[in-house]
Design an enzyme around this catalytic site. Structure first.
Site, short mmCIF file in Angstrom:
data_model
loop_
_atom_site.label_atom_id
_atom_site.label_comp_id
_atom_site.label_asym_id
_atom_site.label_seq_id
_atom_site.Cartn_x
_atom_site.Cartn_y
_atom_site.Cartn_z
N HIS A 1 -30.41 47.97 -24.83
CA HIS A 1 -30.49 49.12 -25.68
C HIS A 1 -30.48 49.85 -24.25
O HIS A 1 -30.17 50.78 -23.48
CB HIS A 1 -32.04 49.67 -26.25
CG HIS A 1 -31.64 48.69 -27.75
ND1 HIS A 1 -30.50 49.14 -27.95
CD2 HIS A 1 -32.08 47.85 -27.97
CE1 HIS A 1 -29.80 48.39 -29.34
NE2 HIS A 1 -31.43 47.58 -29.11
N ASP B 1 -24.51 45.15 -31.62
CA ASP B 1 -26.14 44.99 -32.31
C ASP B 1 -25.67 44.70 -33.61
O ASP B 1 -25.91 43.40 -34.34
CB ASP B 1 -26.96 46.07 -31.99
CG ASP B 1 -28.15 46.31 -32.17
OD1 ASP B 1 -28.00 44.88 -32.53
OD2 ASP B 1 -28.78 47.36 -31.69
ZN LIG Z 1 -30.90 43.82 -31.32
#
Ligand SMILES: [Zn+2]
Length: 421
Positions: free
Chosen positions: A244, A295
């Site tokens: 991220h 993800d």
């Molecule tokens: Zn994750």
């Protein structure tokens, strides 16, 4: 012409007038295998079931925990196998499974305490793709908090116990074992240092600054950012991947870039959860490498993921052309593979693992592309549905847009129904 032997690229020749009779023709644009550097396979079952809900990351997390509570090794294997087959159909030849659902309900150990991790390894093998199992240390429910009922399934109690369990997993020809620090919420600094030390030269990943609340809690407790905390635990170097890296301080990009770490952006999930837009350009300029992950699998489409890095940044910055199509494709291929410990994959060159993804240029999306515009067309307008053929380590896994082993839609249907209970 690409010659393959024992799973690797032996030679590459252009303009071959008469290919040998045994040669298979790959019609379209052939690119290196794509790497999905950040996956939580089980979250595929949430697709379409949380998207319309009001709330934020934290309310979505409650829904995700409800699903995690229902899974056992058999259900997880079926769900991951079907999800990895969906990845193969999208041109993904290697997955980084960030794995934290380790134990039975209440935290009881399975007879083999790695049963869930081994299910992921088996799922990848059956779906025909390679895996790096990033076994995640997860100890706390939040900074200074005990794990709740669901989180007890994630926790080994202490970093030493995590290490003893992970020591029992082994690499294989199609498998690498890596480590993960779930987050600074779930792992205290001393334990993070122990995980980083265990990892040695193996891939080491961590969720970093996905949410502002995580940064605030980290600053309040430790007086620094998650990135600075992890650097202080000797976690941040070239084997490290920050997943991220959305809400960074200016000093954080310098730490990650200076260490030549990788930042794995997951734009379709970050969008879906309302996380924010990460500073891809700034990170790359600071020296960080980029990788991409789907993800939560809100969608599984590496081309959508790649263009989102650029297009979301355009919306945030008001500027175009911050990340080129070539750079975005490199993040989706070589960048992701390197972050997963496969430095010899994700490129079409002599000696590399023979991962070849062929995209049909005859679809309505890509028709009209020529040699000069094919890569940009693929990255900015192509789709997983344009993938026609996938070869993983010299083995054909997808032919004419169909997985040769797994009936992915059918298996997704039944595996998701079973997972939701
Ligand atoms: Zn994750």
């Amino acid at each position: 012409m690409v010659e393959v032997g024992e799973g690797r690229i032996v030679s590459i020749e252009s303009d071959v007038a008469t290919p040998p009779p045994a040669a298979a023709r790959l019609d379209g644009l052939t690119i290196p295998g794509l790497a999905n550097a950040h996956s939580h396979a089980f979250q595929r079952a949430l697709r379409g079931r949380t998207h319309a809900a009001r709330g934020d990351f934290w309310s979505w997390r409650d829904a995700m925990y409800g699903l995690a509570a229902e899974l056992d090794p058999d259900r997880y294997l079926a769900l991951a196998r079907a999800t990895y087959a969906e990845m193969a159909l999208a041109g993904i030849t290697c997955v980084g499974e960030f794995h934290y659902l380790h134990h039975a309900p209440g935290g009881t150990r399975y007879a083999d305490s790695n049963e869930m991790g081994r299910a992921m390894i088996e799922a990848a093998a059956e779906a025909g793709i390679r895996i790096t199992l990033l076994d995640a240390c997860y100890l706390h429910g939040g900074i200074g908090e005990e794990p709740n009922e669901v989180q007890r399934r994630f926790s080994d109690g202490a970093a030493e116990a995590w290490a003893r369990r992970v020591d029992e997993l082994a690499d294989g020809p199609e498998v690498r074992i890596g480590a993960a620090i779930h987050s600074v919420r779930a792992v205290d600094p001393d334990s993070a240092a122990a995980v980083a030390e265990w990892a040695g030269g193996r891939p080491l990943h961590a969720h970093v600054s996905e949410q502002p609340a995580e940064n605030e809690a980290c600053r309040a407790e430790y007086g620094r950012t998650p990135t600075a905390l992890l650097a202080g635990a000797d976690a941040v170097d070239e084997r490290f991947t920050a997943v991220h890296a959305t809400h960074l301080d200016s000093g954080d990009a310098a730490i990650l870039g200076g260490a030549a770490a990788t930042c794995c952006l997951c734009p379709t999930t970050e969008r879906d959860l309302g996380d924010g837009v990460g500073p891809a350009r700034e990170l790359a300029e600071a020296g960080a490498r980029l990788a991409l992950g789907s993800d939560s699998h809100a969608v599984i489409d590496p081309f959508e993921e790649a263009r989102a890095v650029e297009l979301d940044e355009r919306l945030a910055s008001g500027q175009r052309g911050r990340n080129s199509a070539t750079d975005l494709l490199a993040a989706a291929t070589a960048g992701g593979h390197a972050a997963l410990g496969w430095t010899d994959a994700g490129r079409i060159e002599r000696g590399a693992i023979a991962d070849l993804v062929t995209v049909g240029l005859d679809s309505v999306r890509l028709a009209g592309a020529d040699a000069a515009s094919a890569i940009a067309s693929l990255v900015f307008a192509g789709a997983a549905a344009d993938v026609r053929g996938v070869i993983v380590g010299g083995r054909e896994v997808v032919r004419d847009g169909i997985h040769v082993e797994v009936d992915a839609p059918l298996e997704l249907d039944s595996a998701i129904a079973a997972a939701l209970g």
